[in-house]
Scaffold this active site. Sequence first.
Site, PDB file in Angstrom:
ATOM      1  N   SER A 159       0.833  -1.211   0.000  1.00 14.36           N
ATOM      2  CA  SER A 159       0.000   0.000   0.000  1.00 14.36           C
ATOM      3  C   SER A 159       0.860   1.250   0.000  1.00 14.36           C
ATOM      4  O   SER A 159       1.975   1.251   0.494  1.00 14.36           O
ATOM      5  CB  SER A 159      -0.919   0.024   1.217  1.00 14.36           C
ATOM      6  OG  SER A 159      -1.662   1.231   1.206  1.00 14.36           O
ATOM      7  N   LYS A 195      -4.437  -6.422   4.192  1.00 12.01           N
ATOM      8  CA  LYS A 195      -4.471  -5.345   3.203  1.00 12.01           C
ATOM      9  C   LYS A 195      -5.917  -4.989   2.844  1.00 12.01           C
ATOM     10  O   LYS A 195      -6.265  -3.812   2.697  1.00 12.01           O
ATOM     11  CB  LYS A 195      -3.709  -5.768   1.939  1.00 12.01           C
ATOM     12  CG  LYS A 195      -3.874  -4.841   0.735  1.00 12.01           C
ATOM     13  CD  LYS A 195      -3.255  -3.485   1.002  1.00 12.01           C
ATOM     14  CE  LYS A 195      -3.267  -2.469  -0.110  1.00 12.01           C
ATOM     15  NZ  LYS A 195      -4.039  -2.584  -1.271  1.00 12.01           N
ATOM     16  N   HIS A 227      -7.298  -2.980   5.596  1.00  8.89           N
ATOM     17  CA  HIS A 227      -6.709  -1.641   5.445  1.00  8.89           C
ATOM     18  C   HIS A 227      -7.537  -0.821   4.445  1.00  8.89           C
ATOM     19  O   HIS A 227      -7.890   0.330   4.703  1.00  8.89           O
ATOM     20  CB  HIS A 227      -5.254  -1.764   4.975  1.00  8.89           C
ATOM     21  CG  HIS A 227      -4.700  -0.513   4.356  1.00  8.89           C
ATOM     22  ND1 HIS A 227      -5.010  -0.110   3.076  1.00  8.89           N
ATOM     23  CD2 HIS A 227      -3.887   0.456   4.855  1.00  8.89           C
ATOM     24  CE1 HIS A 227      -4.413   1.043   2.827  1.00  8.89           C
ATOM     25  NE2 HIS A 227      -3.723   1.404   3.883  1.00  8.89           N
ATOM     26  N   ASN A 228      -7.842  -1.418   3.325  1.00 14.39           N
ATOM     27  CA  ASN A 228      -8.592  -0.675   2.302  1.00 14.39           C
ATOM     28  C   ASN A 228     -10.005  -0.352   2.766  1.00 14.39           C
ATOM     29  O   ASN A 228     -10.530   0.721   2.476  1.00 14.39           O
ATOM     30  CB  ASN A 228      -8.647  -1.467   0.994  1.00 14.39           C
ATOM     31  CG  ASN A 228      -7.334  -1.420   0.250  1.00 14.39           C
ATOM     32  OD1 ASN A 228      -6.280  -1.268   0.863  1.00 14.39           O
ATOM     33  ND2 ASN A 228      -7.372  -1.547  -1.050  1.00 14.39           N
ATOM     34  N   GLU A 280      -9.761   2.473   4.954  1.00 15.63           N
ATOM     35  CA  GLU A 280      -9.523   3.653   4.109  1.00 15.63           C
ATOM     36  C   GLU A 280     -10.853   4.208   3.569  1.00 15.63           C
ATOM     37  O   GLU A 280     -11.083   5.418   3.591  1.00 15.63           O
ATOM     38  CB  GLU A 280      -8.598   3.218   2.962  1.00 15.63           C
ATOM     39  CG  GLU A 280      -8.267   4.264   1.940  1.00 15.63           C
ATOM     40  CD  GLU A 280      -7.427   3.638   0.807  1.00 15.63           C
ATOM     41  OE1 GLU A 280      -6.475   2.885   1.096  1.00 15.63           O
ATOM     42  OE2 GLU A 280      -7.749   3.906  -0.369  1.00 15.63           O
TER      43      GLU A 280
END
Length: 482
Positions: free
Chosen positions: A129, A183, A186-187, A190
């Site tokens: 990322s 990940k 994480h997104n 976000e």
Amino acid sequence: MAEADIALIGLAVMGQNLILNMNDHGFVVCAYNRTVEKVDKFLAKEAKGTKVIGAKSLKEMVSKLKKPRRVMLLVKAGSAVDAFIDQLIPLLEDGDIIIDGGNSQYTDSQRRAKSLEEKKILFVGSGVSGGEDGARYGPSLMPGGSEKAWPHIKTIFQGISAKVNGEPCCDWVGADGAGHYVKMVHNGIEYGDMQLICEAYHLMRDALGMSEDEMSGVFGEWNKGELDSFLIEITQNILAYKDTDGTPLVRKIRDAAGQKGTGKWTAISSLDLGMPVTLIGESVFARCLSSLKDERVTASKSLKGPSTTKYEGDRKEMVEHIRQALYASKIISYAQGFMLLREAAKEYNWTLNYGSIALMWRGGCIIRSVFLGNIKEAFDKNPGLTNLLLDDFFKDAIHRSQASWRKVCAMAVTLGIPTPCFSTALAFYDGYRSGSLPANLIQAQRDYFGAHTYELLSKPAQFIHTNWTGHGGSVSSSTYTA
Ligand code: 2AM
């Protein structure tokens, strides 16, 4: 001659930048791409004057690698990854390593790790990322998969990753798909962070009537405190950005959000695992609703709301309330994200280190923030922490901001300005802190119409059916679990 430390396949911008980053850190990289002409172009242009070497075939590429061979893929997620893996298998030996640094679904990484391990090849699925800049100068890296691969890639990965106070934003995450799962979350986070900022912007714009320059100033101020983060910083810059005619560019952008799916995957996984990750879910739906632009424009002409969207009170005070609402909601979002990680670890048998995940996100990636340092401290203090909200730092923060948070949600509801993420965060908070919820009635309803049974508070784990109507049977349904 075996001279390269690692091969990298896929010369789109992320791949190129990772290669140049590796080169900067003293590693010799062999570059390869499906469209082979791109290799020569890259060597002649971007990689000119570096130690990067190229290959014209996978066979040549493999012959140039030190053992165990490390091959990293940065190609389009999906079948391209499988196609390359299939071509690589006959060229590799036991103990060689294939790393997928693309945006793959964790379920694909689970499958690939299993099938490659059966062939004695080590597989790493790594979240990467930080976008193009991150790849070039220090991304957040989240590698997972065959743990035996980690000692062989650790120096390269931690060498090229972002650093915060000298500590790399990269550590081993866990088995099979754990890296890509982290990940994905994480997104999702976000998505939530972005939507929270948009709700603050919406309130300042429509309820407080602030100009873009004023709002840019506010985000600039916020970025100096506990909200200090990359996304707040770019929001400040975006709001200040003027088009060629001198007006703010953001005002001209069509309000229909796109998405590539990682937020949706996080929401799907939370539904699958039964975790109330409501804020990420709402942020995905908010994008969906925004994309119904034409329908909304039509509806806006006939569906009425309150007579005004203007807030009549003290603007400066309300800006501070909005800041606090954003901060409190953000705490809820991360608490939910870590609840999901904990449940996924249980489901998939991963041993996740939550403090180290917070550190991986602390720098390099899109959600990087000072706040993640606080999360790391919370998990360092108590690695067994069941919920972030129970940590003293976050508990105090929520207690301090909740009056403001409630004011902001109330104002938004009164003025008819949608704040799905502020509101769902507050609803979650109030639900999570409730010893008693109305689900007793749901259980009664389920038993009434479907004989699904219920437990008594006084006798948990004993399932009882009542014949509520006096007719119908007293036989309970034990197989119906939908
Ligand atoms: P290309 O340059 O040959 O198109 C990002 O799109 C990267 O993924 C590029 O390096 C691209 O290679 C590669 N890629 C995309 N689809 C692919 C496929 N089906 N097989 C192999 N590589 C692919």
